[in-house]
Design a protein around this motif. Structure first.
Motif, PDB file in Angstrom:
ATOM      1  N   ASN A   8     -49.531  18.714  38.028  1.00 53.68           N
ATOM      2  CA  ASN A   8     -48.354  17.793  37.467  1.00 53.68           C
ATOM      3  C   ASN A   8     -47.389  18.428  36.474  1.00 53.68           C
ATOM      4  O   ASN A   8     -46.415  17.997  36.398  1.00 53.68           O
ATOM      5  N   THR A   9     -48.055  19.311  35.627  1.00 54.66           N
ATOM      6  CA  THR A   9     -47.162  19.953  34.487  1.00 54.66           C
ATOM      7  C   THR A   9     -46.883  21.301  34.448  1.00 54.66           C
ATOM      8  O   THR A   9     -46.137  21.740  33.729  1.00 54.66           O
ATOM      9  N   SER A  10     -47.857  22.077  34.975  1.00 56.53           N
ATOM     10  CA  SER A  10     -47.828  23.653  34.869  1.00 56.53           C
ATOM     11  C   SER A  10     -46.736  24.039  35.861  1.00 56.53           C
ATOM     12  O   SER A  10     -46.567  23.645  36.931  1.00 56.53           O
ATOM     13  N   TYR A  11     -45.954  25.112  35.469  1.00 54.43           N
ATOM     14  CA  TYR A  11     -44.855  25.669  36.191  1.00 54.43           C
ATOM     15  C   TYR A  11     -45.337  26.815  36.808  1.00 54.43           C
ATOM     16  O   TYR A  11     -45.844  28.023  36.259  1.00 54.43           O
ATOM     17  N   GLN A  12     -45.112  26.729  38.198  1.00 54.88           N
ATOM     18  CA  GLN A  12     -45.392  27.872  38.987  1.00 54.88           C
ATOM     19  C   GLN A  12     -44.278  28.768  39.453  1.00 54.88           C
ATOM     20  O   GLN A  12     -43.500  28.451  39.976  1.00 54.88           O
ATOM     21  N   ALA A  13     -44.599  30.271  39.334  1.00 53.01           N
ATOM     22  CA  ALA A  13     -43.851  31.202  39.843  1.00 53.01           C
ATOM     23  C   ALA A  13     -44.611  31.564  41.168  1.00 53.01           C
ATOM     24  O   ALA A  13     -45.566  32.111  41.362  1.00 53.01           O
ATOM     25  N   ARG A  14     -43.886  31.101  42.197  1.00 50.50           N
ATOM     26  CA  ARG A  14     -44.193  31.167  43.564  1.00 50.50           C
ATOM     27  C   ARG A  14     -43.786  32.442  44.548  1.00 50.50           C
ATOM     28  O   ARG A  14     -42.641  32.303  44.912  1.00 50.50           O
ATOM     29  N   PHE A  15     -44.774  33.059  44.870  1.00 49.48           N
ATOM     30  CA  PHE A  15     -44.213  34.415  45.668  1.00 49.48           C
ATOM     31  C   PHE A  15     -44.830  33.910  47.273  1.00 49.48           C
ATOM     32  O   PHE A  15     -45.750  34.428  47.556  1.00 49.48           O
ATOM     33  N   TYR A  16     -43.846  33.441  47.709  1.00 46.34           N
ATOM     34  CA  TYR A  16     -44.213  33.264  49.202  1.00 46.34           C
ATOM     35  C   TYR A  16     -42.868  33.359  49.878  1.00 46.34           C
ATOM     36  O   TYR A  16     -41.803  33.583  49.617  1.00 46.34           O
ATOM     37  N   GLY A  17     -42.967  33.169  51.528  1.00 47.67           N
ATOM     38  CA  GLY A  17     -41.934  33.177  52.353  1.00 47.67           C
ATOM     39  C   GLY A  17     -41.260  32.035  52.352  1.00 47.67           C
ATOM     40  O   GLY A  17     -41.664  30.817  51.683  1.00 47.67           O
ATOM     41  N   ILE A  18     -40.005  31.588  52.827  1.00 47.66           N
ATOM     42  CA  ILE A  18     -39.250  30.447  52.864  1.00 47.66           C
ATOM     43  C   ILE A  18     -38.192  30.282  54.080  1.00 47.66           C
ATOM     44  O   ILE A  18     -37.916  31.637  54.575  1.00 47.66           O
ATOM     45  N   PRO A  19     -38.255  29.421  54.726  1.00 47.35           N
ATOM     46  CA  PRO A  19     -37.584  28.973  56.206  1.00 47.35           C
ATOM     47  C   PRO A  19     -35.950  29.795  55.685  1.00 47.35           C
ATOM     48  O   PRO A  19     -35.592  29.573  54.484  1.00 47.35           O
ATOM     49  N   MET A  20     -35.471  30.446  56.591  1.00 46.54           N
ATOM     50  CA  MET A  20     -34.340  31.050  56.304  1.00 46.54           C
ATOM     51  C   MET A  20     -32.927  30.263  56.807  1.00 46.54           C
ATOM     52  O   MET A  20     -31.861  30.399  56.395  1.00 46.54           O
ATOM     53  N   ASP A  21     -33.245  29.319  57.525  1.00 50.54           N
ATOM     54  CA  ASP A  21     -32.157  28.230  58.073  1.00 50.54           C
ATOM     55  C   ASP A  21     -31.786  27.257  57.047  1.00 50.54           C
ATOM     56  O   ASP A  21     -32.719  27.079  56.208  1.00 50.54           O
TER      57      ASP A  21
END
Length: 421
Positions: A122-135
């Motif tokens: 709920n409070t911790s800020y995440q640096a997320r190394f993932y793919g993402i949809p390109m559309d």
């Protein structure tokens, strides 16, 4: 969520005997439910009169290659269930469902384990190394979900130095609490930091921990991450259709989820193997009523530690996927990761090679694709071939291809070994 968190707390607090009774009851309950309410599972089992747990069929991903509607339990639909798709890293993606309570328990399980390291979703800020949809629409939806979930996503489809420099800028200007994402991308970022002689925690002092997932983490890569990030590195193993399967505890052990899952290690005849012996990882979701995942062969090979108990199973080793086994001309079978271990130990000595993958194209032929600053020279190639001949067998053929980047799947995962033979 409130109910799911309360139930998880209760399960975690069980004594060993209480946990044994809980698992036995949940196994009976989930099988009986699906035998009564799920035509797909009824057909698979063939009879309601199973006598022993071992009589139940082992599900595999091929069994699930049919429309989701045909696999759902009575009174469950795509509208009243959580529906998602697996990444397809095993080569056989499929759509699955969880009932809402089971999905809430998955989140409660994640929150509980991440909480071991002081992370609060709920409070911790995440640096997320993932793919993402390109559309456009898919991209915006994912970014909005990231905003609501208190995370910033680093798209991992382009990991060139100029893009990694942008990543670095974000760490200088944002107060990230933790990193979470695909192993290969995070390792590549650490190598970039190593080149620049930067320890991440010195420019982002709020950083507490890094959780890597979805791809194998090698010991030397873990040491590199610890050195370049300056925080503990936690290895997790999970499957989107199930839950977190194993999560590294504070003692450095891969603690298996025994609260929402029942994990077996089976041989080729579907018989349990003794702890300390390798076998297929077969998992039962104890709570999913919308869709049966009962004795589900996830496609991985692993070993439970000899000291494992029903309440506290420890995953000693994750060897790899069952379809990542190289069959050699002599008839010998070797996990594909054997090639990777041997090759990695040689070509990464000087930090020149950033990433590489190995493909078996014929029974005696392998292609190694790699990304590097400078092409491998003949001496390095000979050294690799000699090492593989020593550890596996002689007279194997190799080709080496230097590339600007390696092919990842549509979610950004890097498949490190693939047998096309």
């Amino acid at each position: 969520m409130k109910e799911a968190k309360a139930e998880l707390r209760k399960i975690v607090a069980f004594s060993e005997k209480e946990h044994e009774v809980f698992v036995a009851n949940k196994k009976l309950e989930i099988v009986d439910f699906h035998l009564q309410n799920n035509p797909f599972y009824q057909e698979l089992v063939g009879s309601n009169n199973y006598k022993n747990w071992g009589d139940l069929p082992v599900l595999n991903k091929q069994n699930l290659q049919k429309p989701l509607q045909e696999r759902l339990s009575k009174e469950y639909s795509t509208k009243n269930s959580y529906v998602n798709k697996t990444s397809g890293s095993s080569g056989t993606p499929f759509i699955f469902a969880k009932d809402k309570y089971c999905h809430a328990l998955t989140w409660a399980s994640n929150m509980y384990r991440f909480g071991w390291y002081g992370i609060d979703f709920n409070t911790s800020y995440q640096a997320r190394f993932y793919g993402i949809p390109m559309d456009f629409i898919g991209n915006k939806k994912e970014r909005f979900k990231d905003f609501l979930s208190h995370r910033f996503r680093f798209s991992i489809f382009d990991l060139s130095d100029s893009v990694l420099e942008e990543f670095l800028h974000h760490f200088r200007t944002k107060k990230f609490d933790y990193i979470n994402g695909y192993t290969s991308s995070i390792v590549l970022f650490a190598k970039f930091l190593q080149q620049k002689n930067i320890v991440l925690s010195t420019i982002c002092p709020s950083l507490k921990v890094c959780m890597v997932t979805s791809e194998m983490l090698f010991e030397d890569d873990k040491l590199l991450l610890e050195m370049q990030f300056g925080v503990p590195i936690v290895n997790e193993y999970g499957a989107s259709e199930l839950d977190l399967i194993a999560f590294q505890n504070k003692e450095g052990e891969w603690q298996v989820n025994s609260e929402t899952l029942f994990v077996e290690i089976l041989d080729e005849n579907n018989q349990p193997v003794p702890n300390g012996t390798s076998g297929r990882i077969v998992i039962t979701s104890l709570f999913n009523k919308a869709h049966p995942f009962i004795r589900y062969d996830i496609g991985d090979i692993g070993i439970l530690d000899e000291k494992s108990t029903l309440q506290n199973p420890i995953l000693k080793k994750l060897i790899g996927r069952t379809n990542d086994v190289a069959v050699l001309p002599s008839g010998k079978k070797s996990p594909g990761l054997t090639f990777y271990y041997v090759t990695k130990s040689i070509i990464e000595d000087d930090g020149n090679v950033k990433e590489f993958v190995i493909k078996q194209t014929k029974i005696d032929t392998f292609e190694i694709e790699y990304v590097s600053e400078i092409a491998l020279n003949l001496a390095q190639i000979n050294k690799i071939e000699k090492a593989i001949a020593l550890y596996l067998e002689p007279n194997l053929n190799f080709s080496f291809t230097r590339k600007k980047s390696l092919e990842r799947n549509n979610r950004g995962k890097l498949k490190q070994f693939k047998s096309m033979f």
